[in-house]
Design a protein around this motif. Structure first.
Motif, PDB file in Angstrom:
ATOM      1  N   HIS A   1       0.852  -1.193   0.000  1.00  0.00           N
ATOM      2  CA  HIS A   1       0.000   0.000   0.000  1.00  0.00           C
ATOM      3  C   HIS A   1       0.883   1.236   0.000  1.00  0.00           C
ATOM      4  O   HIS A   1       1.685   1.435   0.913  1.00  0.00           O
ATOM      5  CB  HIS A   1      -0.908   0.018   1.219  1.00  0.00           C
ATOM      6  CG  HIS A   1      -1.837   1.199   1.263  1.00  0.00           C
ATOM      7  ND1 HIS A   1      -2.793   1.431   0.300  1.00  0.00           N
ATOM      8  CD2 HIS A   1      -1.925   2.231   2.146  1.00  0.00           C
ATOM      9  CE1 HIS A   1      -3.439   2.545   0.585  1.00  0.00           C
ATOM     10  NE2 HIS A   1      -2.938   3.050   1.691  1.00  0.00           N
ATOM     11  N   LEU A   2       0.757   2.022  -1.051  1.00  0.00           N
ATOM     12  CA  LEU A   2       1.424   3.322  -1.147  1.00  0.00           C
ATOM     13  C   LEU A   2       0.342   4.390  -1.125  1.00  0.00           C
ATOM     14  O   LEU A   2      -0.628   4.310  -1.894  1.00  0.00           O
ATOM     15  CB  LEU A   2       2.236   3.447  -2.442  1.00  0.00           C
ATOM     16  CG  LEU A   2       3.633   2.826  -2.494  1.00  0.00           C
ATOM     17  CD1 LEU A   2       3.543   1.307  -2.440  1.00  0.00           C
ATOM     18  CD2 LEU A   2       4.370   3.255  -3.757  1.00  0.00           C
TER      19      LEU A   2
ATOM     20  N   LEU B   1       2.158   9.372  -5.430  1.00  0.00           N
ATOM     21  CA  LEU B   1       1.828   8.054  -5.966  1.00  0.00           C
ATOM     22  C   LEU B   1       1.046   7.237  -4.933  1.00  0.00           C
ATOM     23  O   LEU B   1       1.492   7.046  -3.806  1.00  0.00           O
ATOM     24  CB  LEU B   1       3.114   7.300  -6.336  1.00  0.00           C
ATOM     25  CG  LEU B   1       2.931   5.860  -6.818  1.00  0.00           C
ATOM     26  CD1 LEU B   1       2.089   5.812  -8.094  1.00  0.00           C
ATOM     27  CD2 LEU B   1       4.282   5.191  -7.048  1.00  0.00           C
ATOM     28  N   SER B   2      -0.121   6.766  -5.330  1.00  0.00           N
ATOM     29  CA  SER B   2      -0.943   5.887  -4.492  1.00  0.00           C
ATOM     30  C   SER B   2      -1.208   4.601  -5.256  1.00  0.00           C
ATOM     31  O   SER B   2      -1.573   4.636  -6.439  1.00  0.00           O
ATOM     32  CB  SER B   2      -2.262   6.560  -4.120  1.00  0.00           C
ATOM     33  OG  SER B   2      -2.035   7.675  -3.269  1.00  0.00           O
ATOM     34  N   LEU B   3      -1.009   3.479  -4.563  1.00  0.00           N
ATOM     35  CA  LEU B   3      -1.091   2.180  -5.223  1.00  0.00           C
ATOM     36  C   LEU B   3      -1.332   1.112  -4.168  1.00  0.00           C
ATOM     37  O   LEU B   3      -0.706   1.136  -3.113  1.00  0.00           O
ATOM     38  CB  LEU B   3       0.228   1.911  -5.954  1.00  0.00           C
ATOM     39  CG  LEU B   3       0.370   0.642  -6.780  1.00  0.00           C
ATOM     40  CD1 LEU B   3      -0.578   0.685  -7.960  1.00  0.00           C
ATOM     41  CD2 LEU B   3       1.814   0.513  -7.270  1.00  0.00           C
ATOM     42  N   THR B   4      -2.245   0.182  -4.441  1.00  0.00           N
ATOM     43  CA  THR B   4      -2.520  -0.908  -3.508  1.00  0.00           C
ATOM     44  C   THR B   4      -2.573  -2.226  -4.259  1.00  0.00           C
ATOM     45  O   THR B   4      -3.250  -2.324  -5.292  1.00  0.00           O
ATOM     46  CB  THR B   4      -3.843  -0.693  -2.765  1.00  0.00           C
ATOM     47  OG1 THR B   4      -3.782   0.541  -2.028  1.00  0.00           O
ATOM     48  CG2 THR B   4      -4.109  -1.830  -1.792  1.00  0.00           C
TER      49      THR B   4
ATOM     50  N   GLY C   1      -0.349 -16.740  -3.208  1.00  0.00           N
ATOM     51  CA  GLY C   1      -0.755 -15.556  -2.461  1.00  0.00           C
ATOM     52  C   GLY C   1       0.291 -14.468  -2.410  1.00  0.00           C
ATOM     53  O   GLY C   1       0.135 -13.481  -1.678  1.00  0.00           O
ATOM     54  N   ILE C   2       1.380 -14.617  -3.200  1.00  0.00           N
ATOM     55  CA  ILE C   2       2.423 -13.592  -3.238  1.00  0.00           C
ATOM     56  C   ILE C   2       2.022 -12.524  -4.254  1.00  0.00           C
ATOM     57  O   ILE C   2       1.753 -12.833  -5.421  1.00  0.00           O
ATOM     58  CB  ILE C   2       3.785 -14.198  -3.632  1.00  0.00           C
ATOM     59  CG1 ILE C   2       4.193 -15.284  -2.630  1.00  0.00           C
ATOM     60  CG2 ILE C   2       4.858 -13.122  -3.719  1.00  0.00           C
ATOM     61  CD1 ILE C   2       5.441 -16.059  -3.052  1.00  0.00           C
ATOM     62  N   ALA C   3       1.956 -11.283  -3.829  1.00  0.00           N
ATOM     63  CA  ALA C   3       1.695 -10.180  -4.754  1.00  0.00           C
ATOM     64  C   ALA C   3       2.960  -9.884  -5.546  1.00  0.00           C
ATOM     65  O   ALA C   3       4.074  -9.992  -5.026  1.00  0.00           O
ATOM     66  CB  ALA C   3       1.247  -8.938  -3.994  1.00  0.00           C
ATOM     67  N   VAL C   4       2.788  -9.523  -6.812  1.00  0.00           N
ATOM     68  CA  VAL C   4       3.928  -9.264  -7.692  1.00  0.00           C
ATOM     69  C   VAL C   4       3.789  -7.873  -8.290  1.00  0.00           C
ATOM     70  O   VAL C   4       2.770  -7.553  -8.917  1.00  0.00           O
ATOM     71  CB  VAL C   4       4.016 -10.307  -8.824  1.00  0.00           C
ATOM     72  CG1 VAL C   4       5.218 -10.016  -9.727  1.00  0.00           C
ATOM     73  CG2 VAL C   4       4.104 -11.725  -8.259  1.00  0.00           C
ATOM     74  N   LEU C   5       4.803  -7.041  -8.087  1.00  0.00           N
ATOM     75  CA  LEU C   5       4.890  -5.737  -8.743  1.00  0.00           C
ATOM     76  C   LEU C   5       6.054  -5.793  -9.708  1.00  0.00           C
ATOM     77  O   LEU C   5       7.207  -5.996  -9.298  1.00  0.00           O
ATOM     78  CB  LEU C   5       5.109  -4.622  -7.719  1.00  0.00           C
ATOM     79  CG  LEU C   5       5.303  -3.214  -8.306  1.00  0.00           C
ATOM     80  CD1 LEU C   5       4.038  -2.725  -9.004  1.00  0.00           C
ATOM     81  CD2 LEU C   5       5.732  -2.219  -7.224  1.00  0.00           C
TER      82      LEU C   5
END
Length: 238
Positions: free
Chosen positions: A8-9, A25-28, A186-190
């Protein structure tokens, strides 16, 4: 009960010598979500990764990894994060198994050889390579060891910086399979990338950065490959 966001940004800004590298910058990212961050060189993609890793501190805004404040406690946030740079550095004299056990130990976990083999297999590395020295590995093989390290440390967030740069078509396809496997756990990837085909192949959402600002964000399924290319080129031209 709502699951804790993997990343969460919130309104993150950073300037260098008067130049605004990131602008609010906002990002979830939800657990297991694959998100592609697009943009030209200098748009702020690498800066974003360095902020998440705690290598830089924002001028304003908040960053959390799996609910941990990455600004106040970067070490705890980093323990929940795995980072694969464009070139994954392994000890060339150690085998894949030895590298995995060594880097996992540095992360505060201990695994045996059998567990290491299972994780390397899950990451897509062929069994015959498990006992080979990493000095002869291709970029794609090194990436698979890096993903195995993320699995071993039970990271909640995987950061990929230009992961397909320098990969042939077969290795890039293997990477897509590996990203899907991480997501299924369940691993988030950016991932930051210029590879629009890979974005369409694996990402659920995409965002376009320009001059440090998130100027567009879309669900990837809403775009065919041609529409994605048009969107990207139009965003950079405006």
């Amino acid at each position: 009960m709502t699951a804790t966001a993997a990343l969460h940004l919130d309104g993150v800004s950073l300037a260098f010598g008067g130049h605004r590298a990131l602008d609010a910058l906002s990002l979830t990212l939800a657990p297991g979500e694959v998100y592609a961050l697009l943009g030209p060189n200098g748009a702020g993609k690498t800066t974003t990764i360095n902020l998440i890793l705690g290598f830089l501190a924002p001028d304003s805004g908040a960053i959390a990894v799996d609910g941990v404040d990455a600004v106040a406690d970067p070490l705890a946030a980093r323990a929940r994060t795995a980072y694969l740079p464009e070139t994954v550095m392994l000890h060339p004299a150690l085998t894949a198994i030895e590298n995995l056990r060594y880097f996992t130990l540095l992360a505060g976990r201990r695994i045996d050889a059998a567990r290491a083999r299972a994780l390397l297999t899950d990451a897509g590395l062929q069994g015959e390579a498990h006992g080979r020295r990493a000095g002869g590995f291709s970029k794609g093989m090194r990436q698979k060891v890096g993903v195995a390290i993320a699995l071993a440390k039970e990271a909640r967030l995987l950061l990929l910086d230009e992961p397909t740069s320098g990969l042939d078509a077969s290795a890039a396809n293997d990477l897509s399979t590996t990203i899907r496997a991480a997501s299924a756990r369940g691993i988030a990837v950016l991932m930051t990338t210029h590879d629009l085909f890979r974005v369409h192949d694996v990402a659920g959402r995409l965002g376009i950065l320009r001059d440090g600002r998130l100027i567009d964000e879309r669900a990837t399924a809403s775009l065919d490959p041609a529409a994605l290319e048009r969107l990207y080129l139009a965003a950079l031209a405006t």
